[in-house]
Design a protein around this motif. Structure first.
Motif, mmCIF file in Angstrom:
data_model
loop_
_atom_site.group_PDB
_atom_site.id
_atom_site.type_symbol
_atom_site.label_atom_id
_atom_site.label_comp_id
_atom_site.label_asym_id
_atom_site.label_seq_id
_atom_site.Cartn_x
_atom_site.Cartn_y
_atom_site.Cartn_z
ATOM 1 N N UNK A 48 0.692 -1.393 -0.220
ATOM 2 C CA UNK A 48 0.215 -0.286 -0.391
ATOM 3 C C UNK A 48 0.835 1.447 0.459
ATOM 4 N N UNK A 49 1.480 1.620 0.654
ATOM 5 C CA UNK A 49 2.755 2.245 0.737
ATOM 6 C C UNK A 49 3.139 2.510 -0.338
ATOM 7 N N UNK A 50 3.844 1.814 -1.267
ATOM 8 C CA UNK A 50 4.538 1.448 -2.207
ATOM 9 C C UNK A 50 3.654 2.092 -3.545
ATOM 10 N N UNK A 51 2.359 1.317 -3.571
ATOM 11 C CA UNK A 51 1.482 2.315 -4.146
ATOM 12 C C UNK A 51 1.515 3.591 -4.063
ATOM 13 N N UNK B 171 2.158 6.953 -6.933
ATOM 14 C CA UNK B 171 1.210 7.749 -6.492
ATOM 15 C C UNK B 171 1.803 9.166 -6.858
ATOM 16 N N UNK B 172 2.808 9.434 -5.700
ATOM 17 C CA UNK B 172 3.240 10.805 -5.522
ATOM 18 C C UNK B 172 3.980 10.807 -6.193
ATOM 19 N N UNK B 173 5.556 9.981 -6.742
ATOM 20 C CA UNK B 173 6.138 10.355 -7.261
ATOM 21 C C UNK B 173 5.807 10.549 -8.445
ATOM 22 N N UNK B 174 5.119 10.109 -9.160
ATOM 23 C CA UNK B 174 4.109 9.878 -10.320
ATOM 24 C C UNK B 174 3.589 12.264 -10.820
ATOM 25 N N UNK B 175 3.070 12.088 -9.307
ATOM 26 C CA UNK B 175 2.037 13.392 -9.392
ATOM 27 C C UNK B 175 3.141 14.468 -9.261
ATOM 28 N N UNK B 176 4.486 13.994 -8.208
ATOM 29 C CA UNK B 176 5.350 14.699 -8.925
ATOM 30 C C UNK B 176 5.994 15.519 -10.306
#
Length: 280
Positions: free
Chosen positions: A78-81, A85-90
């Motif tokens: 869950x943390x990886x997902x 998502x956060x890295x993609x947004x950044x």
């Protein structure tokens, strides 16, 4: 007659006592045997029972550990997902900022140079000569002409169109061994910026005067003397000045800031007269 009865009673009492004593002794012996048997059985059974107990605890602890491990793995997934998502947004935000900056630079270039700009994709680079030439995805069908100027997305001079084909073109870079571009330093010293055959894309600036007024960090731009390059396009900055034979002959290295390895898009400048021809 009475005496005989007394004797019989005494004998019976003694016999009864002996029987009771015998029973007590037998009971004591039997209890001892039983206790001994219990101790013997316990001695034999206890190690096995202990192992069974330990095995039970081990299985229980192992089951708990496995359950905990699975729970941790699930939490990690869950943390990886969330992290992905956060890295993609950044990354997306960075791309949007860069795209916005690139578009603003293009608009600024249009207004400042009075030129139109076309964005082309780099579709081939030869890694054996990264600083000589590369190929773009626009050609004659896109009204690309020879000697059109090619810039990076931050308005740094890369080179010019060398050869044009139907649907692709070849860009000759200013870092190529045979390239010569008229340049002007911050201190208004005129000279020629020459390419080299060095693997890092080093440029050399040869001033038209022997005056030793140049310094490291000074920026070099196109002079505008050339029929191809308009004045004021950034070429690079002086990185090193070596005296070869006093002040007369000097080796002036110019650092080219274009990141060739990550070069994916370029800007092609179209002069106004070319635009007019295109409309006609």
């Amino acid at each position: 007659m009475i005496r005989n009865n007394k004797n019989s009673n005494n004998f019976f009492t003694k016999k009864l006592l002996l029987i009771l004593v015998g029973i007590v002794v037998l009971f004591g012996l039997f209890q001892g045997i039983v206790n001994y048997g219990v101790d013997l059985i316990s001695y034999i059974v206890f190690p096995v029972q202990k192992k069974v107990y330990q095995m039970g605890n081990y299985v229980k602890d192992t089951s708990d550990a496995v359950a905990k491990y699975k729970e941790i793995l699930k939490e990690n997934e869950l943390l990886k997902e969330e992290n992905i998502k956060y890295e993609r947004a950044v990354t997306r935000n960075i791309q949007l900022v860069q795209e916005n900056l690139r578009l603003r630079n293009i608009l600024g270039m249009k207004e400042e140079k009075q030129l139109d700009v076309i964005v082309a994709k780099v579709n081939f680079k030869n890694h054996n000569n990264l600083y000589e030439r590369f190929y773009i995805d626009l050609g004659k069908n896109d009204n690309i002409k020879k000697n059109m100027i090619v810039l990076s997305d931050d308005n740094k001079l890369i080179g010019r169109i060398g050869r044009v084909y139907s649907d692709y073109s070849v860009v000759d870079m200013i870092t190529g061994e045979n390239s010569n571009v008229s340049g002007l330093s911050d201190s208004n010293m005129l000279g020629v910026v020459k390419g080299s055959n060095e693997d890092d894309g080093t440029l050399y600036f040869e001033p038209n005067t022997f005056q030793n007024t140049l310094h490291v960090g000074e920026k070099i731009y196109t002079s505008g003397i050339s029929d191809i390059y308009p004045k004021g396009i950034y070429i690079g900055e002086i990185a090193q000045i070596d005296d070869v034979q006093g002040d007369v002959f000097r080796s002036i290295k110019v650092k080219n800031d274009v990141d060739v390895l990550n070069l994916n898009e370029v800007l092609i400048l179209i002069p106004k007269d070319k635009k007019e021809e295109k409309k006609k």
